[in-house]
Each structure stands twice: as structure tokens, then as C-alpha cells.
Write an enzyme that holds these catalytic residues in place. Structure first.
Site, PDB file in Angstrom:
ATOM      1  N   GLU A   1      48.254  25.239  15.129  1.00 49.53           N
ATOM      2  CA  GLU A   1      48.790  25.836  13.895  1.00 49.53           C
ATOM      3  C   GLU A   1      48.589  24.967  12.666  1.00 49.53           C
ATOM      4  OE1 GLU A   1      50.429  25.856  16.780  1.00 49.53           O
ATOM      5  OE2 GLU A   1      50.783  27.981  17.225  1.00 49.53           O
TER       6      GLU A   1
ATOM      7  N   HIS B   1      62.448  30.699  20.242  1.00 49.53           N
ATOM      8  CA  HIS B   1      61.676  31.874  19.819  1.00 49.53           C
ATOM      9  C   HIS B   1      62.506  32.862  18.991  1.00 49.53           C
ATOM     10  CE1 HIS B   1      58.662  30.482  22.655  1.00 49.53           C
ATOM     11  NE2 HIS B   1      57.857  31.464  22.325  1.00 49.53           N
TER      12      HIS B   1
END
Lengths: 327, 332
Positions: free
Chosen positions: A60, A129
Site C-alpha cells: 500500500e 477490519h
């Protein structure tokens, strides 16, 4: 008017903007061959090819930075994060490079880039998450932050974000991808920085964005039916720049306010909105402003605990009863 | 662009080019000395990282580029900006934080930018410029031009995740990028040997099946030749290269840090200065009859004049207007 999903509305925005401008490309994990982890990019690889729909390794920080570098030399990247949870690995490039480049170069180097992907909790995905990051990015001068609640807004705002010459953090809702709404076939865009009244009301203003718009609308129905309270539902749509005039206009009418957000309470979006309200609409308030937020804990896995940690219509009703002194 | 010089003899036809390299190194040296003085006088604030000792790297490498190639650097980047063509006046004014600086006083020593010359920073997070340069490389492929992007970074960057991620993607996507590691042996006060399991930076290229070069960073002609090969590889074969240039900084990490002490000895520093890149080229040109003392004197005086002019210019440049505080946060 066709009724389509939030997912397809985003897909249309990507497709139309990539058709319109050859400098726009999409890059991220699983955006191409796999058709998107959440299928937002479905069909784009077939239409635009792998030059413009670029699958990345799980890296990322650097694919975000590659996007910023490409924007520095004039391309208009759309960087998809599979979820914003993983974008924490990239936040150095979002904050230190994208947000500051224009300023620290004395205006020489604009960064026209969109960072997008789903944020917020889904169902039982547990602590790592299930996070809403609006407040993190909204804190940063140089970034614009958008969080649409409906298919119509998602499409119109994403198109505008792609055309904007500044870095835009575009937070989609993981639980919103399947919701449906009317989206016209003809071209339209929605300006950044404009809130919208999603439901007119006269007794209380409920300020919300993204997933909590649906929560607030449900609460409004219940308030009307059970207590005869008329709630105005104000969807911020863009978090930064914040549409203070629309907030104040509503407050002048209702004199009471509840702010709903999925994120944590401390230094949250609601805290900023309260600050604006106490300065700009102090004399119009008939009660303290209350906030309904995600619980101030890492998200638990257990479904009952998770439910308890999220904003829901009952919590909004409770807060509205307090600010209207029904409780 | 110069033809490669043999180890033993320089190409007399390239004498102007060699003297140009010497002049650029001298300009950086004198500019940095002046910046050091101005810092000591409080005219330059914040962190100021001087390039003294490493001049051969920026000068040799950038001489291998075309004007339409992209250049990225870290926070020790005054030299790279000057070599790329930023005027010493504009660079010094930025160090002074004045409105005639390249970033109008908003960037400072660590954030020099010159968009017209494709000098794209000036980045002060270790390793942060690597993905940016790869992004420029991506754009080159996207537009199908034959440009090249070069990224200068220190050896401390190679332990950062962005180094690994970026080199992997650059090799995977065959991006035309030259990754030039300026190994000056110390990340602030930590020797590479105390920070890295593998001490030869160039060896890391094999993890990405990437071409590598290792070069004496105190020898401007060697740096130029090595970079020339890497640039060619990028321009013609669309292949990235990792270059390790072994160099040495004479000053502390920044002006706020000691020159020697806990992490390196005075003796080591003095020994390294025997390899001085400017002296080395000057001696070589003199030995081969391509430079005489009077030519060097003229060059030195011109450079001195240029630097003093830059200092006077920066001193007279106004501070930014107060309302500049809020401009250029967003592009409207």
C-alpha cells in the site's frame, strides 16, 4: 430513472471519467483481473486494458506513492485501497506527500489524485477490519474528504473528485455497496463541500454522513410515528471542506441537534461539527448538542457486542429525546 | 554527453565538459559553505543538511540526464537542485525562507522544487521519494515516451519498507527509473554496518532481478559513466537500475549535529578528505594538461562571486506576506 446499486454507481463514475480523460487510471490490489475485491471495478480491465487498470502487489505505501508521483507529472490517478484499514500502511504518502506537495513547493506542484475504497465496519470482521477513518484524514489541510451515502451521491461526488486538482480521500461504505437508489442516465456531477438535507424537519437536526444517513432516516420515521417529532436529516456528504452554512441554516430552524457518526468519539467528526455550531449558531441552540458515535473501543468480534458498538436508530431516537427534553 | 574516459587517460576533446563538472562541484562546495555560515548566523533555520564531500554524485549523475528527465531527491538536496539548473539565488533565498525562494519560503532547505526544470523535490521522510520517482517512471511508460526518472537517496533508506516495495514494482513493471543510493556510510549517527544485515547496498538489486552498479562516489567521472549506463538501460530497455555510489559527507548529519564524535573519529574524517572529489578531478585535469592554475583561479573566483551574489540576494529578498500563510493549501 434507473435504479442501481451504490457499487454500480461508482463503477459508472469510474468508467465515464476514464472514457472522458485519458490521463485517468485506476491502480490497486485486485482491481483488474479479479474485477475488484468488492467488484467496484468490474469490467474496467476489459474496457480499458492493463495500461489503465493496474493490479498491484500488496504494498500500500508504495503504490500510493507511485500514484502521487504519477500525479506530480500530470496524470490523474485513482488509487483503490482494498479497505481503508490497510491504507494505514500508506498514510505517510497520503499525508506527507499528497497533502503537502502543493504547499511546500510554493504552489508549483498540484496533486490531482483520488484515494478511494471502503471504510467502516461490516459484519463481525473484528478490530483490524472495522474502522471509520474520516476524522484521521479530515484533520489534514491539503486533503478533501468525501463520504457519500447514496448511489446518486456516490456517482456524482466521485466524478467531481476525479476532476478535482487536489488529493481527495473518498470513503465508501462496505455495507453500502449493495444498497439501491435512483441514478439518472444523463451526465451529472455534485460539487464537493455541499451538504444535503435528505429529509426536511422542524424539531431537530440530525447530522450524519455515509452509513449513518440510513440510520438517521430510520430514526426519523420512528420519531415521527412514536413521538410526533419532526427530524431534519442533514447528510454532510463532504467532510472537508465542511458545509457550515447549511448546518447553521438547519439549526436556525430546529434549534436542536444530534450528530451521528460511525467513527470513534474522541476528536471525531462530530466534535468538529459541535465546535462550528457553538461558534456560528450559539444563540439558536435550545439544548446541548449530543453525539451518537461508535463505541470508544476496538471493534469486538462477537455479534452482540459489535451491534452494541455501532450507532443504530434506537441510539439516535434516545439522543433526540434528550435534546427535545422528552426524556 | 561525454564519451567514457579510460582509466588512464581523459579524452582531450571533452575538456570543456570535465571543467564544467569541476565548476559544478565547486559551486556546490562554496554554496554549502556559505549556507553553513548563514545557518551559524541564524539566517537559515530548521534543519540544514549540507552536501559537502558528496558533490561528485549529483554532478556526475545529473550530467547523464536530458532536460526532460525527472529528478527526485531527499533532504540533502541543495546540490542536486543547483546541478539541475536552479539558480543559486533562488536556492539560497529558499534556505533563507524568503519570498524569492523556489518554494516562496514555504519549503525551506529540505523542500526545494523547480517544476520547470523537472526537479521534483526535496523530500524529507527517509525513503519517501522512492515511490514518487517510480510514479514518474510509471507515467513515462503510461505516455510511452523515452524519458527517465532518477531518484537520489541515502543508504539509510534501504532498510525502509518503501525501498523494497518500490524496487519490486519498478522491476515488475519495467519502469525507466535509476535508483541512485548515495552511501555516505552513516544514517545520522548509525553506521550502515550497525543498521543493515547486508552491507553492500548494490547486492539488494538481486532480490528484484534488477541491474546494479557500484561506483566510487568520490570520482565524478566514474559516477557519470555508471549513471550513463543506467540511464541508457532505462531509456532504451525500460529497465531500472540500482546504483550504489560510495561517498562520504564531511559535515554532521545536519548543521545541528556534531561533525564527528560518538559515531566516527576525526581521523576517519581526515582520511576520507584525502579522497576529495574536487581535488581529485582538479589534479587529474591538471596532470593531463586540461586545466592550468589560472583557469582554475578564474573558475574559483566566478563561483565565489556567484555564491556571494546569491547570499546578498537572499538577504534582501522579503519575507512572504502574512496572507501567504493560507495560500496554496488547495489548488482552486
Amino acid at each position: 430513472m434507473p435504479t442501481i446499486t451504490y457499487r454500480d454507481a461508482l463503477n459508472q463514475a469510474l468508467r465515464e471519467e476514464m472514457e472522458r480523460d485519458p490521463d485517468v487510471f485506476l491502480m490497486g490490489e485486485e482491481v483488474g483481473v479479479y474485477q475488484g475485491a468488492y467488484k467496484v471495478s468490474r469490467g474496467l480491465l476489459e474496457r480499458f486494458g492493463e495500461r489503465r487498470v493496474v493490479d498491484t502487489p500488496i504494498a500500500e505505501l508504495s503504490f500510493a506513492g507511485i500514484g502521487v508521483g504519477a500525479a506530480m507529472v500530470g496524470l490523474r490517478p485513482i488509487i483503490e485501497f482494498m479497505t481503508w484499514n490497510f491504507a494505514l500502511l500508506a498514510i505517510d504518502q497520503v499525508v506527507n506527500s499528497a497533502a503537502k506537495m502543493l504547499y511546500m513547493s510554493g504552489g508549483q506542484i498540484p496533486i490531482p489524485i483520488v484515494f478511494r475504497g471502503p471504510g467502516g465496519a461490516a459484519l463481525q470482521l473484528a478490530a483490524q477490519h472495522s474502522q471509520a477513518f474520516e476524522a484521521w484524514y479530515a484533520h489534514v489541510p491539503g486533503l478533501k474528504v468525501v463520504a457519500p451515502a447514496t448511489p446518486y451521491d456516490a456517482k456524482g461526488l466521485l466524478k467531481t473528485a476525479i476532476r478535482d486538482d487536489n488529493p481527495v480521500v473518498f470513503l465508501e461504505g462496505e455495507m453500502l455497496y449493495n444498497i439501491k437508489g435512483e441514478v439518472p442516465e444523463e451526465e451529472y456531477t455534485i460539487p464537493l463541500g455541499e451538504a444535503e438535507v435528505k429529509r426536511e424537519g422542524s424539531d431537530v437536526t440530525v447530522i450524519c454522513h455515509s452509513k449513518t444517513v440510513a440510520v438517521a432516516l430510520k430514526a426519523a420515521q420512528q420519531l415521527e410515528a412514536d413521538f410526533g417529532i419532526s427530524a431534519e436529516i442533514l447528510d454532510l456528504r463532504t467532510i472537508r471542506p465542511l458545509d457550515v452554512p447549511t448546518i447553521v441554516r438547519s439549526l436556525r430552524k430546529t434549534n436542536r441537534c444530534v450528530i451521528v457518526e460511525e467513527g470513534w468519539p474522541f476528536c471525531g467528526i462530530g466534535a468538529q461539527v459541535v465546535d462550528e455550531i457553538q461558534r456560528e449558531a450559539f444563540d439558536h441552540l435550545d439544548a446541548p448538542v449530543l453525539r451518537v458515535t461508535g463505541a470508544d473501543v476496538p471493534m469486538p468480534y462477537n455479534k452482540y457486542l459489535e451491534r452494541a458498538a455501532k450507532p443504530d436508530p434506537a441510539k439516535v431516537v434516545e439522543a433526540v429525546k434528550k435534546v427535545t427534553y422528552l426524556d | 554527453m561525454a564519451q567514457p574516459a579510460t582509466a588512464s587517460h581523459l579524452d582531450a576533446a571533452q575538456a570543456d565538459f570535465y571543467r564544467h563538472l569541476l565548476r559544478q562541484m565547486l559551486l556546490i562546495r562554496r554554496f554549502e559553505e556559505k549556507a553553513g555560515e548563514a545557518y551559524a548566523q541564524g539566517k537559515i533555520g530548521g534543519f540544514c543538511h549540507l552536501y559537502i564531500g558528496q558533490e561528485a554524485v549529483a554532478v556526475g549523475a545529473i550530467a547523464a540526464l536530458r532536460d526532460d528527465d525527472y529528478v527526485f531527491a531527499g533532504y540533502r538536496e541543495h546540490g542536486h537542485a543547483l546541478v539541475r539548473g536552479m539558480s543559486p539565488r533562488v536556492a539560497m533565498a529558499e534556505l533563507f525562507g524568503r519570498s524569492d525562494g523556489c518554494s516562496r519560503g514555504k519549503g525551506g532547505s529540505m523542500h526545494l522544487f523547480d517544476a520547470d526544470r523537472l526537479f521534483l523535490g526535496g523530500h524529507a521522510i527517509v525513503g519517501g521519494s522512492l515511490p514518487l520517482a517510480a510514479g514518474a517512471g510509471f507515467a513515462i511508460r503510461y505516455r510511452d515516451t523515452d524519458q527517465v526518472a532518477i531518484c537520489f537517496f541515502g543508504e539509510a533508506s534501504v532498510n525502509i519498507g518503501a525501498f523494497h516495495e518500490t524496487l519490486n514494482m519498478a522491476a515488475l513493471w519495467e519502469l525507466p527509473v535509476v535508483f541512485l543510493c548515495e552511501n555516505n556510510r552513516y544514517g545520522m549517527g548509525t553506521a550502515l554496518e550497525r543498521a543493515a544485515a547486508v552491507w553492500d547496498v548494490y547486492r539488494r538489486a538481486c532480490s528484484y532481478d534488477m541491474a546494479e552498479e557500484t561506483v566510487d562516489g568520490m570520482d565524478v567521472l566514474a559516477v557519470h559513466e555508471s549513471t550513463r549506463r543506467a540511464v541508457l538501460r532505462a531509456r532504451e530497455d525500460k529497465a531500472p537500475t540500482l546504483i550504489e555510489a560510495r561517498t562520504y559527507r564531511y559535515m554532521g548529519h545536519s548543521m545541528a549535529d556534531p561533525i564527528h564524535g560518538h559515531y566516527r573519529t576525526k581521523e576517519e574524517l581526515e582520511e576520507q578528505k584525502q579522497q576529495d572529489p574536487i581535488e581529485k578531478l582538479r589534479m587529474r585535469l591538471t596532470d593531463e594538461g586540461l586545466l592550468d592554475d589560472s583557469q582554475f583561479e578564474v573558475m574559483a573566483q566566478q563561483v565565489q562571486g556567484e555564491v556571494e551574489d546569491a547570499l546578498a540576494f537572499a538577504d534582501q529578498s522579503p519575507n512572504p506576506e502574512p496572507d501567504e500563510l493560507y495560500t496554496e493549501v488547495y489548488r482552486s
